[in-house]
Scaffold this motif. Structure first.
Motif, PDB file in Angstrom:
ATOM      1  N   ALA A 148      24.628  -4.454 -35.046  1.00 35.59           N
ATOM      2  CA  ALA A 148      23.929  -4.083 -36.425  1.00 35.59           C
ATOM      3  C   ALA A 148      22.989  -2.964 -36.193  1.00 35.59           C
ATOM      4  O   ALA A 148      22.806  -1.958 -37.237  1.00 35.59           O
ATOM      5  CB  ALA A 148      23.000  -5.637 -36.523  1.00 35.59           C
ATOM      6  N   ASP A 186      25.141   0.135 -36.596  1.00 34.55           N
ATOM      7  CA  ASP A 186      25.253   0.208 -38.051  1.00 34.55           C
ATOM      8  C   ASP A 186      24.228   0.899 -38.848  1.00 34.55           C
ATOM      9  O   ASP A 186      24.309   1.640 -39.845  1.00 34.55           O
ATOM     10  CB  ASP A 186      25.721  -0.957 -38.742  1.00 34.55           C
ATOM     11  CG  ASP A 186      27.067  -1.561 -38.232  1.00 34.55           C
ATOM     12  OD1 ASP A 186      27.924  -0.869 -37.759  1.00 34.55           O
ATOM     13  OD2 ASP A 186      27.131  -2.819 -38.395  1.00 34.55           O
ATOM     14  N   GLN A 187      23.006   0.850 -38.470  1.00 34.48           N
ATOM     15  CA  GLN A 187      21.933   1.257 -39.034  1.00 34.48           C
ATOM     16  C   GLN A 187      21.470   2.842 -38.297  1.00 34.48           C
ATOM     17  O   GLN A 187      20.509   3.251 -38.427  1.00 34.48           O
ATOM     18  CB  GLN A 187      20.718   0.563 -38.823  1.00 34.48           C
ATOM     19  CG  GLN A 187      20.752  -0.780 -39.449  1.00 34.48           C
ATOM     20  CD  GLN A 187      20.636  -0.971 -41.076  1.00 34.48           C
ATOM     21  OE1 GLN A 187      19.990  -0.115 -41.287  1.00 34.48           O
ATOM     22  NE2 GLN A 187      21.408  -1.752 -41.644  1.00 34.48           N
ATOM     23  N   ARG A 208      22.828 -14.198 -35.915  1.00 35.20           N
ATOM     24  CA  ARG A 208      23.218 -13.820 -37.312  1.00 35.20           C
ATOM     25  C   ARG A 208      21.848 -13.832 -38.278  1.00 35.20           C
ATOM     26  O   ARG A 208      21.665 -12.926 -39.007  1.00 35.20           O
ATOM     27  CB  ARG A 208      23.999 -15.063 -38.068  1.00 35.20           C
ATOM     28  CG  ARG A 208      25.380 -14.884 -37.953  1.00 35.20           C
ATOM     29  CD  ARG A 208      26.388 -15.835 -38.639  1.00 35.20           C
ATOM     30  NE  ARG A 208      25.807 -17.234 -38.502  1.00 35.20           N
ATOM     31  CZ  ARG A 208      26.345 -17.995 -37.535  1.00 35.20           C
ATOM     32  NH1 ARG A 208      27.112 -17.558 -36.646  1.00 35.20           N
ATOM     33  NH2 ARG A 208      26.010 -19.441 -37.475  1.00 35.20           N
ATOM     34  N   THR A 230      20.350 -10.350 -37.440  1.00 34.19           N
ATOM     35  CA  THR A 230      21.240  -9.220 -38.207  1.00 34.19           C
ATOM     36  C   THR A 230      21.509  -9.398 -39.676  1.00 34.19           C
ATOM     37  O   THR A 230      21.941  -8.368 -40.121  1.00 34.19           O
ATOM     38  CB  THR A 230      22.488  -8.988 -37.371  1.00 34.19           C
ATOM     39  OG1 THR A 230      23.160 -10.354 -37.336  1.00 34.19           O
ATOM     40  CG2 THR A 230      22.195  -8.787 -35.856  1.00 34.19           C
ATOM     41  N   PRO A 286      20.970  -8.489 -43.361  1.00 36.31           N
ATOM     42  CA  PRO A 286      20.017  -7.423 -43.824  1.00 36.31           C
ATOM     43  C   PRO A 286      19.503  -7.760 -45.293  1.00 36.31           C
ATOM     44  O   PRO A 286      19.346  -6.668 -45.979  1.00 36.31           O
ATOM     45  CB  PRO A 286      21.093  -6.414 -43.773  1.00 36.31           C
ATOM     46  CG  PRO A 286      22.637  -7.004 -44.066  1.00 36.31           C
ATOM     47  CD  PRO A 286      22.405  -8.281 -43.233  1.00 36.31           C
ATOM     48  N   ASN A 318      15.027  -9.855 -39.486  1.00 32.18           N
ATOM     49  CA  ASN A 318      15.816  -8.986 -39.446  1.00 32.18           C
ATOM     50  C   ASN A 318      15.099  -7.598 -39.273  1.00 32.18           C
ATOM     51  O   ASN A 318      15.375  -6.588 -38.487  1.00 32.18           O
ATOM     52  CB  ASN A 318      16.994  -8.959 -40.506  1.00 32.18           C
ATOM     53  CG  ASN A 318      17.743  -7.524 -40.500  1.00 32.18           C
ATOM     54  OD1 ASN A 318      17.455  -6.628 -41.123  1.00 32.18           O
ATOM     55  ND2 ASN A 318      18.668  -7.583 -39.640  1.00 32.18           N
TER      56      ASN A 318
END
Length: 191
Positions: free
Chosen positions: A58, A61-62, A130, A133, A135, A142
């Protein structure tokens, strides 16, 4: 005040997360018991590497650098969760009166910034990852894990009590990369 503490305790027992919001008076209260699944909390211990691998997917991805694991911070967190389990309460202050910064400093750990995530519930690595992460805008949990200010993580667990110490950079902070296996390392799902 008692009503507020009872509500907070009920939420903690239901799996609500706490980020440095628990006051010292909270430690004296008794949390509501949470029924355990067939796998008891005593038989479970989180796979820190697996959780960090999922969080790092995650973070990638950021466009954030991957979190590293601080085994020394994990030792500190394990000591605190054992203390919380003995007190049967979620508290950022231990029975010895020390907070996370004091516990880390006592172990020779220093960091430019620290975040403490305290949690009671779940005996499942994937569920915890989960939550870290997801969002959603209201998911401060998160937000802590996706902060660009953190580079290291220490995790402790005992009988459904969790402490995660998220650490900022420091020249003396020793960390290691998470060991990711198979598809966890690449973030690919080949099912």
């Amino acid at each position: 005040m008692k009503h507020v503490m009872k509500s907070a305790l009920a939420l903690a027992a239901a799996g609500v997360l706490t980020l440095l919001t628990v006051g010292p008076s909270y430690a004296a209260a008794e949390p509501t018991a949470q029924p355990l699944s067939a796998t008891s909390a005593a038989d479970y211990y989180p796979n820190v590497d697996r959780i960090v691998c999922e969080i790092n997917r995650a973070r990638e991805d950021q466009k954030l650098s991957p979190l590293q694991i601080s085994d020394k911070a994990s030792d500190v967190a394990r000591g605190h969760v054992r203390d919380m389990a003995a007190m049967n309460a979620v508290s950022s202050v231990g029975s010895d009166g020390r907070d996370l910064r004091a516990r880390l400093n006592g172990a020779g750990l220093h960091s430019s910034s620290i975040y403490e995530v305290l949690y009671h519930g779940h005996t499942d690595d994937a569920a915890f990852a989960r939550m870290a992460t997801a969002p959603r805008p209201s998911n401060w949990f998160n937000g802590a894990f996706m902060s660009p200010d953190v580079v290291g993580l220490g995790l402790g667990y005992d009988n459904q009590f969790w402490e995660v110490a998220l650490l900022g950079p420091h020249p003396t902070l020793l960390t290691r990369p998470a060991v990711c296996s198979g598809d966890e390392a690449t973030g690919k799902d080949h099912s």
